[in-house]
Motif scaffolding. Structure first.
Motif, short mmCIF file in Angstrom:
data_model
loop_
_atom_site.label_atom_id
_atom_site.label_comp_id
_atom_site.label_asym_id
_atom_site.label_seq_id
_atom_site.Cartn_x
_atom_site.Cartn_y
_atom_site.Cartn_z
N TYR A 233 0.74 -1.11 -0.02
CA TYR A 233 -0.10 -0.14 0.08
C TYR A 233 0.87 1.09 -0.03
O TYR A 233 1.58 1.49 0.83
CB TYR A 233 -0.94 -0.12 1.12
CG TYR A 233 -1.53 1.57 1.55
CD1 TYR A 233 -2.24 1.91 0.55
CD2 TYR A 233 -1.74 1.74 2.71
CE1 TYR A 233 -3.08 3.02 0.65
CE2 TYR A 233 -2.53 3.07 2.86
CZ TYR A 233 -3.11 3.73 1.84
OH TYR A 233 -3.71 4.67 2.00
N ILE A 234 0.95 1.83 -0.98
CA ILE A 234 1.70 2.96 -1.32
C ILE A 234 1.11 4.45 -0.99
O ILE A 234 0.15 4.78 -1.79
CB ILE A 234 2.43 3.08 -2.69
CG1 ILE A 234 3.28 1.79 -2.83
CG2 ILE A 234 3.54 4.20 -2.86
CD1 ILE A 234 3.78 1.37 -4.17
N ASP A 235 1.45 5.25 0.05
CA ASP A 235 0.91 6.39 0.31
C ASP A 235 2.00 7.16 0.94
O ASP A 235 2.12 7.94 2.06
CB ASP A 235 -0.24 6.21 1.39
CG ASP A 235 -0.92 7.60 1.82
OD1 ASP A 235 -0.93 8.41 1.13
OD2 ASP A 235 -1.40 7.80 2.86
N ALA A 236 3.13 7.50 -0.08
CA ALA A 236 4.03 7.99 0.42
C ALA A 236 4.39 9.66 -0.36
O ALA A 236 3.75 10.49 -0.56
CB ALA A 236 5.58 7.28 0.51
N ILE B 110 -1.64 -1.35 -3.78
CA ILE B 110 -2.58 -0.14 -3.97
C ILE B 110 -1.76 1.00 -4.01
O ILE B 110 -0.94 1.46 -3.24
CB ILE B 110 -3.35 -0.45 -2.70
CG1 ILE B 110 -3.86 -1.87 -2.42
CG2 ILE B 110 -4.47 0.52 -2.59
CD1 ILE B 110 -4.60 -1.98 -1.28
N LEU B 111 -2.33 1.72 -4.82
CA LEU B 111 -1.41 3.08 -5.14
C LEU B 111 -2.46 4.07 -4.52
O LEU B 111 -3.64 4.09 -5.20
CB LEU B 111 -1.18 3.59 -6.60
CG LEU B 111 -0.47 4.80 -6.65
CD1 LEU B 111 0.99 4.82 -5.99
CD2 LEU B 111 0.00 5.02 -8.05
N ASP B 112 -2.49 4.88 -3.67
CA ASP B 112 -3.21 5.94 -3.00
C ASP B 112 -3.09 7.35 -3.79
O ASP B 112 -2.07 7.45 -4.48
CB ASP B 112 -2.99 6.15 -1.59
CG ASP B 112 -3.92 6.80 -0.53
OD1 ASP B 112 -5.00 6.87 -1.21
OD2 ASP B 112 -3.64 7.21 0.48
N ASP B 113 -4.33 8.06 -3.54
CA ASP B 113 -4.32 9.48 -4.04
C ASP B 113 -3.93 9.72 -5.58
O ASP B 113 -3.17 10.38 -5.96
CB ASP B 113 -3.41 10.23 -3.37
CG ASP B 113 -4.15 10.58 -1.70
OD1 ASP B 113 -5.24 10.35 -1.64
OD2 ASP B 113 -3.22 10.62 -0.86
N ILE B 114 -4.69 8.76 -6.49
CA ILE B 114 -4.15 8.71 -7.93
C ILE B 114 -4.25 9.87 -8.63
O ILE B 114 -4.11 10.24 -9.70
CB ILE B 114 -4.51 7.19 -8.57
CG1 ILE B 114 -6.14 7.36 -8.43
CG2 ILE B 114 -3.60 6.06 -8.01
CD1 ILE B 114 -6.34 6.23 -9.54
N TYR B 115 -5.40 10.69 -8.13
CA TYR B 115 -5.92 11.97 -8.62
C TYR B 115 -5.31 13.08 -7.57
O TYR B 115 -5.89 14.29 -7.67
CB TYR B 115 -7.39 12.01 -8.79
CG TYR B 115 -7.57 10.99 -10.10
CD1 TYR B 115 -7.08 11.47 -11.39
CD2 TYR B 115 -8.40 9.91 -9.71
CE1 TYR B 115 -7.63 10.54 -12.58
CE2 TYR B 115 -8.55 8.99 -10.88
CZ TYR B 115 -8.06 9.32 -12.22
OH TYR B 115 -8.47 8.46 -13.08
N LEU C 40 -5.59 0.14 -8.19
CA LEU C 40 -5.32 -1.29 -7.73
C LEU C 40 -4.31 -1.74 -8.91
O LEU C 40 -4.77 -1.81 -10.09
CB LEU C 40 -6.39 -1.91 -7.44
CG LEU C 40 -7.45 -1.55 -6.48
CD1 LEU C 40 -8.60 -2.39 -6.43
CD2 LEU C 40 -6.76 -1.17 -5.30
N PHE C 41 -3.35 -2.34 -8.75
CA PHE C 41 -2.53 -3.08 -9.61
C PHE C 41 -2.56 -4.70 -9.12
O PHE C 41 -2.09 -4.94 -8.06
CB PHE C 41 -0.99 -2.65 -9.82
CG PHE C 41 -1.05 -1.31 -10.23
CD1 PHE C 41 -1.59 -0.81 -11.34
CD2 PHE C 41 0.07 -0.61 -9.73
CE1 PHE C 41 -1.35 0.40 -11.80
CE2 PHE C 41 0.17 0.89 -9.86
CZ PHE C 41 -0.72 1.23 -11.31
#
Length: 263
Positions: free
Chosen positions: A185-188, A213-218, A247-248
């Protein structure tokens, strides 16, 4: 710049609402099951003690130094901030925390990596939902590290290990000794190049049928650009755009396909 960011996100939200689909028209058995059984299961999970700490943070007026080398929130790095303001801008809202937990648990992981501990609210949710897994959470801000560690200790959560320091340095060293990651989970650092670098490096270690999971893609144009560039990678068989998170999935047994779904 801030006004541009607001306008950009509003435009992308409207576009997502118009274009985004639901279970109707989903011809992928994997994505259909994921959407109907996991993404749309809004009631689970919920942890009252974690929520109590969350609301305590939102009413905490103490000042801390926001030593954040990335761009994870709209707050300025190196600025003294009230805990309540930093918590409000950096912690995911409850429906999204619950969704992230369901998505993580669906993979039945043993090793979970989180980039960006913050106050540890989402970290605690993930750890409680997956008690048989170990959550390795990376955080650069020493003040937040101490706050999260104290919270985990008081809550009796023992399957979290915080790795403190600049992620550009700590993540490569960690991956050398942990080559098999089930969920990340990537939120950095919410910038284009660091995001691409983090995902590409973790992809080298993601397990069979893993999930990133990639956070805040927008959150910004840079994040959207990173999301779209990563979605094109051949190793990713399914990408799912849920607006706030992307999500990947790997090795889903189907041809490569991208989805934009409402949540």
């Amino acid at each position: 710049m801030k006004i541009f960011s607001i306008i950009y996100r509003f435009y992308e939200f409207l576009k997502h609402y118009i274009v985004g689909g639901n279970e109707h028209g989903l011809h992928s058995p994997f994505v259909y099951d994921l959407y109907t059984k996991t993404i749309q299961d809004h009631d689970w999970p919920f942890y009252e003690s974690i929520e109590q700490h969350y609301f305590e943070l939102l009413s905490d007026h103490h000042i801390i130094l926001n030593k954040n080398p990335g761009a994870g929130t709209s707050m300025s790095k190196g600025k003294r901030l009230q805990i309540q303001k930093l918590a409000k801008h950096s912690i995911k809202q409850l429906p999204w925390r619950k969704l992230i937990c369901r998505l993580v648990e669906e993979r039945k992981p043993k090793v979970i990596v989180e980039l960006g501990t913050s106050f540890g609210i989402t970290t605690a949710y993930i750890a409680c939902t997956c008690p048989d897994a170990t959550v390795y959470s990376f955080e650069a801000n020493p003040t937040l590290v101490e706050s999260a560690k104290e919270f985990f200790s008081k809550s009796g959560i023992t399957n979290i290990e915080i790795i403190e320091g600049n992620i550009d340095e700590t993540l490569p060293a960690f991956l050398e000794t942990h080559p098999n990651i089930d969920v990340a989970y990537i939120d950095a650092n919410h910038r284009f190049r660091p995001t691409i670098k983090y995902v590409e490096r973790i992809m080298e270690c993601v397990s069979w049928k893993g999930l990133i999971i990639l956070d805040d893609i927008y959150w910004s144009y840079e994040m959207t650009k990173a999301w779209r560039a990563l979605s094109e990678k051949k190793e990713i068989t399914v990408s799912i755009d849920l607006w706030q998170i992307g999500l990947f999935y790997f090795h889903t047994g189907q041809v490569k396909e991208d989805f934009k779904l409402r949540f």
